[in-house]
Design a protein around this motif. Sequence first.
Motif, PDB file in Angstrom:
ATOM      1  N   ARG A   1       0.580  -1.234  -0.017  1.00  0.00           N
ATOM      2  CA  ARG A   1      -0.051   0.006  -0.036  1.00  0.00           C
ATOM      3  C   ARG A   1       0.981   1.431   0.087  1.00  0.00           C
ATOM      4  NH1 ARG A   1      -0.985   3.544   3.810  1.00  0.00           N
ATOM      5  NH2 ARG A   1      -0.234   2.242   5.452  1.00  0.00           N
TER       6      ARG A   1
ATOM      7  N   ASP B   1      -6.853   2.529 -13.111  1.00  0.00           N
ATOM      8  CA  ASP B   1      -7.248   1.805 -14.124  1.00  0.00           C
ATOM      9  C   ASP B   1      -6.591   0.257 -14.294  1.00  0.00           C
ATOM     10  OD1 ASP B   1      -9.567   3.322 -14.533  1.00  0.00           O
ATOM     11  OD2 ASP B   1      -8.781   4.061 -16.764  1.00  0.00           O
TER      12      ASP B   1
ATOM     13  N   THR C   1      -6.195 -10.368  -4.264  1.00  0.00           N
ATOM     14  CA  THR C   1      -7.369 -11.155  -3.690  1.00  0.00           C
ATOM     15  C   THR C   1      -6.953 -12.510  -2.808  1.00  0.00           C
ATOM     16  OG1 THR C   1      -8.105 -12.025  -5.701  1.00  0.00           O
ATOM     17  CG2 THR C   1      -9.189 -10.087  -5.152  1.00  0.00           C
TER      18      THR C   1
ATOM     19  N   LEU D   1      -6.825  -0.388   1.826  1.00  0.00           N
ATOM     20  CA  LEU D   1      -7.420   0.117   0.600  1.00  0.00           C
ATOM     21  C   LEU D   1      -8.639  -0.411   0.140  1.00  0.00           C
ATOM     22  CD1 LEU D   1      -4.401   0.913  -1.668  1.00  0.00           C
ATOM     23  CD2 LEU D   1      -5.691   2.539  -0.339  1.00  0.00           C
ATOM     24  N   LYS D   2      -9.484   0.106  -0.061  1.00  0.00           N
ATOM     25  CA  LYS D   2     -10.770  -0.395  -0.641  1.00  0.00           C
ATOM     26  C   LYS D   2     -10.839  -0.509  -2.243  1.00  0.00           C
ATOM     27  CE  LYS D   2     -12.359  -0.990   3.553  1.00  0.00           C
ATOM     28  NZ  LYS D   2     -11.540  -2.139   4.191  1.00  0.00           N
ATOM     29  N   ASN D   3     -10.079   0.514  -2.903  1.00  0.00           N
ATOM     30  CA  ASN D   3     -10.214   0.541  -4.152  1.00  0.00           C
ATOM     31  C   ASN D   3      -8.845   1.235  -4.806  1.00  0.00           C
ATOM     32  OD1 ASN D   3     -10.462   3.426  -4.464  1.00  0.00           O
ATOM     33  ND2 ASN D   3     -12.440   2.857  -4.019  1.00  0.00           N
ATOM     34  N   THR D   4      -8.474   1.094  -5.950  1.00  0.00           N
ATOM     35  CA  THR D   4      -7.238   1.471  -6.335  1.00  0.00           C
ATOM     36  C   THR D   4      -6.981   3.103  -6.951  1.00  0.00           C
ATOM     37  OG1 THR D   4      -7.028   0.524  -8.443  1.00  0.00           O
ATOM     38  CG2 THR D   4      -6.107  -0.823  -6.408  1.00  0.00           C
ATOM     39  N   ASP D   5      -8.183   3.299  -7.564  1.00  0.00           N
ATOM     40  CA  ASP D   5      -8.137   4.530  -8.428  1.00  0.00           C
ATOM     41  C   ASP D   5      -7.327   4.666  -9.368  1.00  0.00           C
ATOM     42  OD1 ASP D   5     -10.266   5.575  -6.548  1.00  0.00           O
ATOM     43  OD2 ASP D   5      -8.994   6.253  -5.314  1.00  0.00           O
TER      44      ASP D   5
ATOM     45  N   LYS E   1      -4.919  -3.227  -9.437  1.00  0.00           N
ATOM     46  CA  LYS E   1      -6.171  -3.937  -8.674  1.00  0.00           C
ATOM     47  C   LYS E   1      -5.665  -4.431  -7.366  1.00  0.00           C
ATOM     48  CE  LYS E   1      -5.141  -8.275 -10.870  1.00  0.00           C
ATOM     49  NZ  LYS E   1      -5.805  -9.505 -11.635  1.00  0.00           N
ATOM     50  N   LEU E   2      -6.672  -4.607  -6.468  1.00  0.00           N
ATOM     51  CA  LEU E   2      -6.187  -5.167  -5.007  1.00  0.00           C
ATOM     52  C   LEU E   2      -6.053  -6.725  -5.216  1.00  0.00           C
ATOM     53  CD1 LEU E   2      -8.716  -2.962  -2.931  1.00  0.00           C
ATOM     54  CD2 LEU E   2      -6.221  -2.794  -3.157  1.00  0.00           C
TER      55      LEU E   2
END
Length: 182
Positions: free
Chosen positions: A45, A92, A98, A86-90, A95-96
């Motif tokens: 992060r 394109d 999983t 983080l909940k999203n990456t902002d 990606k996080l």
Amino acid sequence: MRKVIAAINMTIDGVCDHTAGLPDEEIHQHYADLLDSAEIILYGRTTYQLMQYWQTLIKNPSGEKTTDDFAIAIDKIQKIVFSHRLKNTDWDSAKLATKPIEELVRELKQQSGKDILVGSRSLITQLMKLNLIDEYQLCVHPVIAGNGLPLFENVNDRTIFKLTKTKNFINGAITLYYEPTK
């Protein structure tokens, strides 16, 4: 099988701090080329959030060719971010993760495609302890930071490396290419 390459900037005293190095046109071009030669880069992060700076240069180029080329290269490479916060990456192309790092990296290594880069100090340490790094590219800048986070913090096992090549930069930095001996 793809290689996992740990690529990071550091000072002579082993500190990983993006503000301590001496980035210049040659260094930016070196890293743009490295990003272009790979398919995926893994970030934690903190490093990921620092790298988001480069998005601003996609929207508003600096006019300096190698800096803008690096921004384009970092923008297009697929980024996988390991974070519990983080909940999203902002971004394109990001990606996080999983899956746990060990499981994901083992799966990625088995797939065909270009190499996998690791660009975060904490992930390099984790993957080193799991013996999942195939090559280390340590760009040592001719600077003593004096304080900060060392690359190999909390590494207690003796590890021996084989130097495979070096690359010298005009500003005095040098990239050392190492492979772990197994």
